[in-house]
Scaffold this motif. Structure first.
Motif, PDB file in Angstrom:
ATOM      1  N   GLY A  52      -7.739  14.139  -9.659  1.00  0.00           N
ATOM      2  CA  GLY A  52      -7.680  13.062 -10.634  1.00  0.00           C
ATOM      3  C   GLY A  52      -8.026  11.712 -10.025  1.00  0.00           C
ATOM      4  N   LYS A  53      -8.364  10.765 -10.899  1.00  0.00           N
ATOM      5  CA  LYS A  53      -8.664   9.406 -10.455  1.00  0.00           C
ATOM      6  C   LYS A  53      -7.364   8.613 -10.368  1.00  0.00           C
ATOM      7  CE  LYS A  53     -10.592   6.219 -13.205  1.00  0.00           C
ATOM      8  NZ  LYS A  53     -11.618   5.482 -13.988  1.00  0.00           N
ATOM      9  N   ALA A  54      -7.255   7.791  -9.338  1.00  0.00           N
ATOM     10  CA  ALA A  54      -6.093   6.921  -9.166  1.00  0.00           C
ATOM     11  C   ALA A  54      -6.548   5.684  -8.403  1.00  0.00           C
ATOM     12  CB  ALA A  54      -4.977   7.646  -8.418  1.00  0.00           C
ATOM     13  N   PHE A  55      -5.702   4.686  -8.368  1.00  0.00           N
ATOM     14  CA  PHE A  55      -6.008   3.449  -7.678  1.00  0.00           C
ATOM     15  C   PHE A  55      -4.936   3.167  -6.640  1.00  0.00           C
ATOM     16  CE2 PHE A  55      -7.972   3.228 -11.782  1.00  0.00           C
ATOM     17  CZ  PHE A  55      -9.199   2.637 -11.554  1.00  0.00           C
ATOM     18  N   ALA A  56      -5.361   2.782  -5.448  1.00  0.00           N
ATOM     19  CA  ALA A  56      -4.437   2.279  -4.430  1.00  0.00           C
ATOM     20  C   ALA A  56      -4.343   0.776  -4.656  1.00  0.00           C
ATOM     21  CB  ALA A  56      -4.961   2.572  -3.030  1.00  0.00           C
ATOM     22  N   VAL A  57      -3.134   0.289  -4.873  1.00  0.00           N
ATOM     23  CA  VAL A  57      -2.900  -1.139  -5.069  1.00  0.00           C
ATOM     24  C   VAL A  57      -2.127  -1.618  -3.848  1.00  0.00           C
ATOM     25  CG1 VAL A  57      -1.868  -2.895  -6.538  1.00  0.00           C
ATOM     26  CG2 VAL A  57      -2.829  -0.819  -7.565  1.00  0.00           C
ATOM     27  N   ILE A  58      -2.749  -2.503  -3.077  1.00  0.00           N
ATOM     28  CA  ILE A  58      -2.178  -2.921  -1.800  1.00  0.00           C
ATOM     29  C   ILE A  58      -1.821  -4.393  -1.876  1.00  0.00           C
ATOM     30  CG2 ILE A  58      -2.588  -3.140   0.678  1.00  0.00           C
ATOM     31  CD1 ILE A  58      -4.768  -0.868   0.163  1.00  0.00           C
ATOM     32  N   LYS A  59      -0.551  -4.683  -1.686  1.00  0.00           N
ATOM     33  CA  LYS A  59      -0.084  -6.071  -1.648  1.00  0.00           C
ATOM     34  C   LYS A  59       0.919  -6.150  -0.508  1.00  0.00           C
ATOM     35  CE  LYS A  59       1.527  -9.973  -4.087  1.00  0.00           C
ATOM     36  NZ  LYS A  59       0.607 -10.980  -4.489  1.00  0.00           N
ATOM     37  N   ALA A  60       0.578  -6.893   0.489  1.00  0.00           N
ATOM     38  CA  ALA A  60       1.455  -7.010   1.647  1.00  0.00           C
ATOM     39  C   ALA A  60       1.304  -8.397   2.256  1.00  0.00           C
ATOM     40  CB  ALA A  60       1.106  -5.952   2.686  1.00  0.00           C
ATOM     41  N   SER A  61       2.388  -8.915   2.727  1.00  0.00           N
ATOM     42  CA  SER A  61       2.312 -10.216   3.388  1.00  0.00           C
ATOM     43  C   SER A  61       2.032 -10.065   4.876  1.00  0.00           C
ATOM     44  CB  SER A  61       3.634 -10.966   3.180  1.00  0.00           C
ATOM     45  OG  SER A  61       4.705 -10.197   3.664  1.00  0.00           O
ATOM     46  N   ASP A  62       2.232  -8.862   5.423  1.00  0.00           N
ATOM     47  CA  ASP A  62       1.995  -8.604   6.830  1.00  0.00           C
ATOM     48  C   ASP A  62       1.252  -7.291   7.012  1.00  0.00           C
ATOM     49  OD1 ASP A  62       3.579 -10.799   8.021  1.00  0.00           O
ATOM     50  OD2 ASP A  62       5.240  -9.746   7.069  1.00  0.00           O
ATOM     51  N   VAL A  63       0.346  -7.270   7.952  1.00  0.00           N
ATOM     52  CA  VAL A  63      -0.292  -6.035   8.376  1.00  0.00           C
ATOM     53  C   VAL A  63       0.014  -5.884   9.848  1.00  0.00           C
ATOM     54  CG1 VAL A  63      -2.456  -4.822   8.691  1.00  0.00           C
ATOM     55  CG2 VAL A  63      -2.134  -6.280   6.670  1.00  0.00           C
ATOM     56  N   MET A  64       0.610  -4.762  10.194  1.00  0.00           N
ATOM     57  CA  MET A  64       1.006  -4.527  11.588  1.00  0.00           C
ATOM     58  C   MET A  64       0.230  -3.349  12.153  1.00  0.00           C
ATOM     59  SD  MET A  64       5.090  -5.016  11.122  1.00  0.00           S
ATOM     60  CE  MET A  64       5.448  -4.963  12.859  1.00  0.00           C
ATOM     61  N   ILE A  65      -0.152  -3.458  13.403  1.00  0.00           N
ATOM     62  CA  ILE A  65      -0.836  -2.395  14.116  1.00  0.00           C
ATOM     63  C   ILE A  65      -0.156  -2.224  15.451  1.00  0.00           C
ATOM     64  CG2 ILE A  65      -2.991  -1.644  15.183  1.00  0.00           C
ATOM     65  CD1 ILE A  65      -4.450  -3.338  13.082  1.00  0.00           C
ATOM     66  N   GLY A  66       0.083  -0.992  15.844  1.00  0.00           N
ATOM     67  CA  GLY A  66       0.695  -0.723  17.140  1.00  0.00           C
ATOM     68  C   GLY A  66      -0.016   0.395  17.856  1.00  0.00           C
ATOM     69  N   VAL A  67       0.125   0.427  19.150  1.00  0.00           N
ATOM     70  CA  VAL A  67      -0.445   1.526  19.948  1.00  0.00           C
ATOM     71  C   VAL A  67       0.608   2.036  20.901  1.00  0.00           C
ATOM     72  CG1 VAL A  67      -2.820   0.800  19.795  1.00  0.00           C
ATOM     73  CG2 VAL A  67      -1.413  -0.099  21.628  1.00  0.00           C
TER      74      VAL A  67
END
Length: 67
Positions: A52-67
């Motif tokens: 089926g079709k769907a939408f990802a709705v992304i709302k964030a005040s922070d984006v974090m990346i770690g390794v």
């Protein structure tokens, strides 16, 4: 319906995996995969199903990346 989020990405549902209370929904968005954790109740209310079709709705005040 209008929403304040500016990041709305259309995709196709690849997988819906329900757990005890939370489901993981995987969307194919142009060859990349976005995974969202939502309630089982939301899956049912939205009628989400593989293919089926769907939408990802992304709302964030922070984006974090770690390794």
């Amino acid at each position: 319906m209008k929403i304040s989020a500016r990041n709305v990405i259309e995709g196709k549902v690849l997988e819906v995996h329900k757990g005890a209370t939370t489901a993981h929904v995987r969307l194919d968005v142009g060859g990349s995969v976005i995974t969202a954790s939502i309630t089982n109740e939301a899956v049912d209310e939205l009628g989400l199903a593989v293919g089926g079709k769907a939408f990802a709705v992304i709302k964030a005040s922070d984006v974090m990346i770690g390794v």
